[in-house]
Scaffold this motif. Structure first.
Motif, PDB file in Angstrom:
ATOM      1  N   CYS A 196       0.831  -0.859   0.216  1.00  0.00           N
ATOM      2  CA  CYS A 196       0.000  -0.127   0.159  1.00  0.00           C
ATOM      3  C   CYS A 196       0.843   1.406  -0.088  1.00  0.00           C
ATOM      4  CB  CYS A 196      -0.876   0.093   1.634  1.00  0.00           C
ATOM      5  SG  CYS A 196      -2.385   1.283   1.008  1.00  0.00           S
ATOM      6  N   GLU A 197       1.924   1.117   0.783  1.00  0.00           N
ATOM      7  CA  GLU A 197       3.056   2.233   1.227  1.00  0.00           C
ATOM      8  C   GLU A 197       3.390   2.642  -0.673  1.00  0.00           C
ATOM      9  OE1 GLU A 197       3.172   0.017   2.894  1.00  0.00           O
ATOM     10  OE2 GLU A 197       1.978   0.925   4.503  1.00  0.00           O
ATOM     11  N   GLU A 198       3.457   1.507  -1.234  1.00  0.00           N
ATOM     12  CA  GLU A 198       4.395   1.457  -2.663  1.00  0.00           C
ATOM     13  C   GLU A 198       3.400   2.148  -3.699  1.00  0.00           C
ATOM     14  OE1 GLU A 198       7.324  -0.915  -5.743  1.00  0.00           O
ATOM     15  OE2 GLU A 198       5.345  -1.757  -5.195  1.00  0.00           O
ATOM     16  N   ALA A 199       1.785   1.667  -3.425  1.00  0.00           N
ATOM     17  CA  ALA A 199       1.178   2.704  -4.168  1.00  0.00           C
ATOM     18  C   ALA A 199       0.534   4.225  -4.025  1.00  0.00           C
ATOM     19  CB  ALA A 199      -0.185   1.506  -4.377  1.00  0.00           C
ATOM     20  N   LYS A 200       0.760   4.011  -2.792  1.00  0.00           N
ATOM     21  CA  LYS A 200       0.660   5.896  -2.243  1.00  0.00           C
ATOM     22  C   LYS A 200       1.796   6.434  -2.685  1.00  0.00           C
ATOM     23  CE  LYS A 200      -2.360   4.773   1.997  1.00  0.00           C
ATOM     24  NZ  LYS A 200      -2.500   5.451   3.142  1.00  0.00           N
ATOM     25  N   PHE A 201       3.046   6.269  -2.774  1.00  0.00           N
ATOM     26  CA  PHE A 201       3.838   6.974  -3.523  1.00  0.00           C
ATOM     27  C   PHE A 201       3.868   7.272  -4.907  1.00  0.00           C
ATOM     28  CE2 PHE A 201       7.646   7.029  -5.505  1.00  0.00           C
ATOM     29  CZ  PHE A 201       8.617   7.878  -5.580  1.00  0.00           C
ATOM     30  N   PHE A 202       3.902   6.121  -5.433  1.00  0.00           N
ATOM     31  CA  PHE A 202       2.908   6.083  -7.136  1.00  0.00           C
ATOM     32  C   PHE A 202       2.251   7.013  -7.530  1.00  0.00           C
ATOM     33  CE2 PHE A 202       5.952   3.070  -7.570  1.00  0.00           C
ATOM     34  CZ  PHE A 202       6.959   2.704  -9.048  1.00  0.00           C
ATOM     35  N   ILE A 203       0.677   7.078  -6.436  1.00  0.00           N
ATOM     36  CA  ILE A 203      -0.481   7.936  -6.617  1.00  0.00           C
ATOM     37  C   ILE A 203       0.232   9.759  -6.597  1.00  0.00           C
ATOM     38  CG2 ILE A 203      -1.227   7.720  -5.240  1.00  0.00           C
ATOM     39  CD1 ILE A 203      -4.204   6.977  -6.687  1.00  0.00           C
ATOM     40  N   LYS A 204       1.021   9.175  -5.963  1.00  0.00           N
ATOM     41  CA  LYS A 204       0.929  11.308  -5.221  1.00  0.00           C
ATOM     42  C   LYS A 204       2.399  11.531  -6.188  1.00  0.00           C
ATOM     43  CE  LYS A 204       0.035  10.622  -0.685  1.00  0.00           C
ATOM     44  NZ  LYS A 204       0.459  10.973   0.839  1.00  0.00           N
ATOM     45  N   ASN A 205       3.502  10.423  -6.940  1.00  0.00           N
ATOM     46  CA  ASN A 205       4.270  11.591  -7.159  1.00  0.00           C
ATOM     47  C   ASN A 205       4.885  11.264  -8.275  1.00  0.00           C
ATOM     48  OD1 ASN A 205       6.382  12.716  -4.620  1.00  0.00           O
ATOM     49  ND2 ASN A 205       5.042  10.317  -4.563  1.00  0.00           N
ATOM     50  N   CYS A 206       3.973  10.266  -9.304  1.00  0.00           N
ATOM     51  CA  CYS A 206       4.316   9.694 -10.876  1.00  0.00           C
ATOM     52  C   CYS A 206       3.175   9.498 -11.443  1.00  0.00           C
ATOM     53  CB  CYS A 206       4.509   8.214 -10.455  1.00  0.00           C
ATOM     54  SG  CYS A 206       6.087   7.296  -9.087  1.00  0.00           S
ATOM     55  N   LYS A 211      -2.899   5.056 -12.479  1.00  0.00           N
ATOM     56  CA  LYS A 211      -4.845   4.020 -12.631  1.00  0.00           C
ATOM     57  C   LYS A 211      -4.837   3.453 -11.944  1.00  0.00           C
ATOM     58  CE  LYS A 211      -3.188   4.638 -17.679  1.00  0.00           C
ATOM     59  NZ  LYS A 211      -2.861   4.809 -17.665  1.00  0.00           N
ATOM     60  N   MET A 212      -4.210   4.177 -10.212  1.00  0.00           N
ATOM     61  CA  MET A 212      -4.488   2.703  -8.920  1.00  0.00           C
ATOM     62  C   MET A 212      -5.943   3.375  -8.654  1.00  0.00           C
ATOM     63  SD  MET A 212      -0.682   2.142  -8.613  1.00  0.00           S
ATOM     64  CE  MET A 212       0.716   3.551  -8.903  1.00  0.00           C
ATOM     65  N   ASP A 213      -6.434   3.943  -8.580  1.00  0.00           N
ATOM     66  CA  ASP A 213      -7.207   5.023  -7.848  1.00  0.00           C
ATOM     67  C   ASP A 213      -8.420   5.192  -8.741  1.00  0.00           C
ATOM     68  OD1 ASP A 213      -9.367   5.836  -6.229  1.00  0.00           O
ATOM     69  OD2 ASP A 213      -7.882   7.900  -5.777  1.00  0.00           O
ATOM     70  N   GLY A 214      -9.479   4.198  -9.035  1.00  0.00           N
ATOM     71  CA  GLY A 214     -10.507   3.921  -9.923  1.00  0.00           C
ATOM     72  C   GLY A 214     -11.322   5.292  -9.471  1.00  0.00           C
ATOM     73  N   ASN A 215     -11.442   4.627  -8.703  1.00  0.00           N
ATOM     74  CA  ASN A 215     -13.398   6.136  -8.046  1.00  0.00           C
ATOM     75  C   ASN A 215     -12.296   7.695  -7.647  1.00  0.00           C
ATOM     76  OD1 ASN A 215     -11.795   5.207  -5.459  1.00  0.00           O
ATOM     77  ND2 ASN A 215     -13.709   4.337  -4.293  1.00  0.00           N
ATOM     78  N   ASN A 216     -11.030   7.591  -7.822  1.00  0.00           N
ATOM     79  CA  ASN A 216     -10.602   9.002  -7.807  1.00  0.00           C
ATOM     80  C   ASN A 216     -11.391   9.717  -5.700  1.00  0.00           C
ATOM     81  OD1 ASN A 216     -10.334   9.608  -9.459  1.00  0.00           O
ATOM     82  ND2 ASN A 216     -12.288   9.965 -10.956  1.00  0.00           N
ATOM     83  N   ASP A 217     -10.933   8.830  -5.069  1.00  0.00           N
ATOM     84  CA  ASP A 217     -11.380   9.263  -3.470  1.00  0.00           C
ATOM     85  C   ASP A 217     -10.014   9.371  -2.919  1.00  0.00           C
ATOM     86  OD1 ASP A 217     -10.033   5.948  -3.295  1.00  0.00           O
ATOM     87  OD2 ASP A 217     -11.972   6.084  -1.961  1.00  0.00           O
ATOM     88  N   GLY A 218      -8.770   8.853  -3.475  1.00  0.00           N
ATOM     89  CA  GLY A 218      -7.321   8.850  -3.141  1.00  0.00           C
ATOM     90  C   GLY A 218      -6.540   8.019  -2.491  1.00  0.00           C
TER      91      GLY A 218
END
Length: 98
Positions: free
Chosen positions: A68-78, A82-89
């Motif tokens: 989960c930490e890796e996914a959060k890093f990617f969604i914030k910085n990269c 395509k990891m947040d389908g419902n756009n809730d962060g």
């Protein structure tokens, strides 16, 4: 002759000081713009811990993440994740962060 030497020394010191000042200001501008563009709203310790653990390498999907930490890093910085389908962060809710 003595006046010319003194003038040359003063000019050389002025040039040297100007170069040091420009170098210092350039470093400040790069640090500030990077911090604002990439890490808006995050603490310095969060930025440092993220930088030491993960880096953007082109992965975009949850199936390519390992935590989960890796996914959060990617969604914030990269870009183009395509990891947040419902756009809730919250990325990868079904696999890692659910």
């Amino acid at each position: 002759m003595k006046k010319i030497i003194v003038i040359l020394i003063v000019l050389a010191l002025g040039w040297y000081g100007n170069q040091k000042y420009r170098s210092y200001k350039q470093g400040q501008l790069l640090d500030t713009s990077e911090a604002v563009a990439v890490n808006l709203g995050r603490t310095k310790s969060e930025m440092l811990s993220d930088k030491s653990q993960f880096k953007c390498d082109g992965r975009t999907y949850c199936s390519q993440m390992t935590s989960c930490e890796e996914a959060k890093f990617f969604i914030k910085n990269c870009p183009n994740t395509k990891m947040d389908g419902n756009n809730d962060g919250i990325p990868c809710e079904r696999q890692w962060c659910g």
